[in-house]
Design a protein around this motif. Structure first.
Motif, PDB file in Angstrom:
ATOM      1  N   GLY A 109       0.808  -1.208   0.000  1.00  0.00           N
ATOM      2  CA  GLY A 109       0.000   0.000   0.000  1.00  0.00           C
ATOM      3  C   GLY A 109       0.839   1.255   0.000  1.00  0.00           C
ATOM      4  N   ARG A 110       0.311   2.305  -0.613  1.00  0.00           N
ATOM      5  CA  ARG A 110       1.026   3.593  -0.659  1.00  0.00           C
ATOM      6  C   ARG A 110       1.198   4.150   0.757  1.00  0.00           C
ATOM      7  NH1 ARG A 110       0.725   1.503  -5.599  1.00  0.00           N
ATOM      8  NH2 ARG A 110      -0.610   2.577  -7.101  1.00  0.00           N
ATOM      9  N   SER A 168      -1.317  11.875  -6.109  1.00  0.00           N
ATOM     10  CA  SER A 168      -1.948  11.905  -7.430  1.00  0.00           C
ATOM     11  C   SER A 168      -3.192  11.023  -7.475  1.00  0.00           C
ATOM     12  CB  SER A 168      -0.949  11.447  -8.496  1.00  0.00           C
ATOM     13  OG  SER A 168       0.142  12.344  -8.588  1.00  0.00           O
ATOM     14  N   GLU A 169      -3.157   9.885  -6.785  1.00  0.00           N
ATOM     15  CA  GLU A 169      -4.321   8.998  -6.764  1.00  0.00           C
ATOM     16  C   GLU A 169      -5.449   9.550  -5.909  1.00  0.00           C
ATOM     17  OE1 GLU A 169      -2.138   4.675  -7.565  1.00  0.00           O
ATOM     18  OE2 GLU A 169      -2.781   5.209  -5.534  1.00  0.00           O
ATOM     19  N   MET A 170      -5.113  10.292  -4.877  1.00  0.00           N
ATOM     20  CA  MET A 170      -6.137  10.855  -4.001  1.00  0.00           C
ATOM     21  C   MET A 170      -6.753  12.131  -4.580  1.00  0.00           C
ATOM     22  SD  MET A 170      -6.478   8.845  -1.389  1.00  0.00           S
ATOM     23  CE  MET A 170      -7.273   9.815  -0.092  1.00  0.00           C
ATOM     24  N   MET A 236      -4.022   8.450   7.895  1.00  0.00           N
ATOM     25  CA  MET A 236      -4.454   8.647   6.518  1.00  0.00           C
ATOM     26  C   MET A 236      -5.138   7.397   5.969  1.00  0.00           C
ATOM     27  SD  MET A 236      -0.992  10.640   5.324  1.00  0.00           S
ATOM     28  CE  MET A 236      -1.220  10.360   3.581  1.00  0.00           C
ATOM     29  N   GLU A 237      -5.993   7.585   4.968  1.00  0.00           N
ATOM     30  CA  GLU A 237      -6.655   6.475   4.304  1.00  0.00           C
ATOM     31  C   GLU A 237      -5.813   6.038   3.102  1.00  0.00           C
ATOM     32  OE1 GLU A 237     -10.389   8.035   3.194  1.00  0.00           O
ATOM     33  OE2 GLU A 237     -11.193   8.117   5.243  1.00  0.00           O
ATOM     34  N   GLU A 238      -5.924   4.766   2.752  1.00  0.00           N
ATOM     35  CA  GLU A 238      -5.282   4.280   1.533  1.00  0.00           C
ATOM     36  C   GLU A 238      -6.050   4.802   0.319  1.00  0.00           C
ATOM     37  OE1 GLU A 238      -2.872   3.568  -0.518  1.00  0.00           O
ATOM     38  OE2 GLU A 238      -2.228   2.068   0.935  1.00  0.00           O
ATOM     39  N   SER A 244      -8.885  -0.695  -4.918  1.00  0.00           N
ATOM     40  CA  SER A 244      -9.806  -1.270  -5.899  1.00  0.00           C
ATOM     41  C   SER A 244      -9.084  -1.950  -7.048  1.00  0.00           C
ATOM     42  CB  SER A 244     -10.719  -0.171  -6.465  1.00  0.00           C
ATOM     43  OG  SER A 244      -9.948   0.790  -7.187  1.00  0.00           O
ATOM     44  N   ALA A 245      -7.743  -1.996  -6.993  1.00  0.00           N
ATOM     45  CA  ALA A 245      -6.972  -2.607  -8.069  1.00  0.00           C
ATOM     46  C   ALA A 245      -7.179  -4.113  -8.083  1.00  0.00           C
ATOM     47  CB  ALA A 245      -5.486  -2.284  -7.910  1.00  0.00           C
TER      48      ALA A 245
END
Length: 455
Positions: A109-110, A168-170, A236-238, A244-245
């Motif tokens: 996870g990030r 960038s994903e968030m 923080m949230e993932e 969802s990948a």
């Protein structure tokens, strides 16, 4: 039927959907889950990134004190060179950290990668601040410093790619360029704070106090700041793009994924070579060059650097917003070609006054900011979710180590090798790298507004 891209981006930015009954609008004490999640995302990302850049800056700032305290006093010149060599070791460790934490970011996870990175970096800073002197521990003091810097180098190699990918994903897809500017804004805050802290300590402490304990204060504070960032990141949230990948067992081989995206990795290298060198020269080392070579007053030169970096911070979000409107490619070309065109005029302006330095640095950093603001978004938009972190981390860390880590050496070396033509030769070298980056941009597909889903 799947939701439109814009709707999916909005849901992703909003975080998990609450099942609780909605509170009445205007009720006191009620916080929007979306706003609270956004606040945690931005503050947690910014805090950890600022700590990383702060750690890097204070080592360079206090290198002379480290050399006197943690190395043999019998040969001061060798001690200082050894201190700088350990600084370079941190760059060498970055590609390994990029691989390790890039793998962690894409598999675990990030959030996990970012949290471990900032924790490891803060432990390294704390270790440096607590390392016994050479007089107390002998060569063991130098060894402890080396281990601490290796740990920080590993952490720093993973921090930036993980943070860039996560942010960038968030980000909502229509505002990803604007959000990505936070990376260099927060990093510059870390550098400026470290620089100003050094100036304050040098003002309030005597030289003897600075040599004995004052130089340790910034490292101890770095450990404390890192702990705060660590705790913030735990909350923080993932990113939904990661959660969802497609599950890892259903994916093809990890290295096969990397191999299929070698062109994107080359694009990361091409986009980064020009930016990393020109930023190091005009954002970091020019005040020192002005002091040591042009003999500009040290106080004025340092304040010129502070003002120029404040300008840099101010324009970063503006370039990010512009890229969300007109596209990534035009903004990257403006930044790269503008920096190349202005390089020599800015160099020629700096003669013997701090104001000249401030004007030149500010003008250059305005154009440098165009690329710096949005490359985090561009990197993320190049790769699929399954290898987005490591796909950026490895080529990025290699470029920073090979080109950013050698920029100071080459800038000084060109002067020694080519005499009075040295600055011109180094300028040509930098401009060629900027043109290589601009050429890479022409091969880049436009990715403004692209949805970073779980593919």
């Amino acid at each position: 039927m799947s939701a439109p891209l814009s709707d999916r981006a909005t849901v992703r930015a909003a975080g998990p959907v609450s099942t609780a009954a909605p509170a009445a609008a205007g009720d006191p004490g009620v916080r929007s889950p979306r706003r609270a999640g956004t606040r945690h995302t931005l503050l947690g990302t910014a805090a950890g990134n600022a700590v990383e850049w702060y750690d890097w800056a204070i080592y360079a700032t206090f290198a002379s004190f480290i050399a006197k305290q943690l190395f043999s006093p019998s040969d001061p010149s060798s001690a200082f060179l050894a201190t700088l060599a350990i600084f370079a070791v941190g760059f060498v460790a970055r590609p390994f950290g990029g691989f390790l934490f890039g793998w962690m970011g894409d598999r675990i996870g990030r959030k996990a990668s970012m949290t471990v990175c900032v924790g490891l970096s803060s432990l390294g800073s704390l270790a440096i601040g607590l390392t016994p002197t050479f007089e107390m521990l002998g060569a063991g003091a130098s060894l402890m410093l080396l281990i601490a810097r290796l740990a920080q180098g590993l952490a720093h190699g993973g921090e930036l790619p993980s943070a860039q990918t996560y942010l960038s994903e968030m980000a909502p897809a229509p505002r990803r360029g604007y959000w990505s500017s936070l990376i260099y804004v927060s990093g510059t805050v870390g550098i400026l704070f470290g620089t100003l802290l050094g100036a304050v300590l040098a003002t309030v402490l005597t030289p003897e106090q600075m040599a004995s304990f004052g130089w340790r204060i910034p490292f101890l504070l770095g450990g404390a700041f890192g702990l705060v960032a660590f705790l913030m990141r735990l909350r923080m949230e993932e990113s939904e793009a990661f959660t969802s990948a497609v599950p890892a067992p259903a994916r093809s081989g990890f290295f096969a994924d990397l191999g299929r995206h070698w062109r994107q990795a080359l694009m990361v290298i091409g986009l980064t070579v020009g930016l990393t060198v020109v930023y190091y020269v005009w954002g970091v080392s020019t005040p020192a060059y002005a002091i040591n070579v042009l003999h500009i007053d040290a106080t004025g030169a340092l304040w010129a650097g502070v003002v120029a970096n404040l300008v840099f911070m101010a324009v970063l979000p503006l370039w990010g917003r512009l890229s969300d409107r007109i596209g990534r490619r035009p903004v990257l070309l403006i930044g790269g070609l503008g920096s190349a065109a202005l390089y020599f005029p800015a160099t020629w302006l700096v003669r013997d006054a701090a104001w000249q330095l401030g004007v030149s640095m500010s003008a250059m950093l305005v154009f440098i900011a165009a690329s710096a603001a949005i490359v985090p978004a561009v990197y993320a938009e190049l790769f699929p979710t399954s290898i987005r972190t490591i796909g950026v981390a490895i080529p990025y860390a290699i470029v920073v180590a090979a080109f950013g880590g050698t920029a100071a050496y080459l800038q000084a070396g060109f002067g020694a090798w080519f005499g009075t033509a040295g600055p011109t030769a180094f300028g040509v070298y930098t401009i060629l790298l900027l043109l290589a980056s601009a050429l890479t941009v022409t091969r880049l597909r436009e990715s403004r507004g692209l949805a970073l889903d779980g593919s």
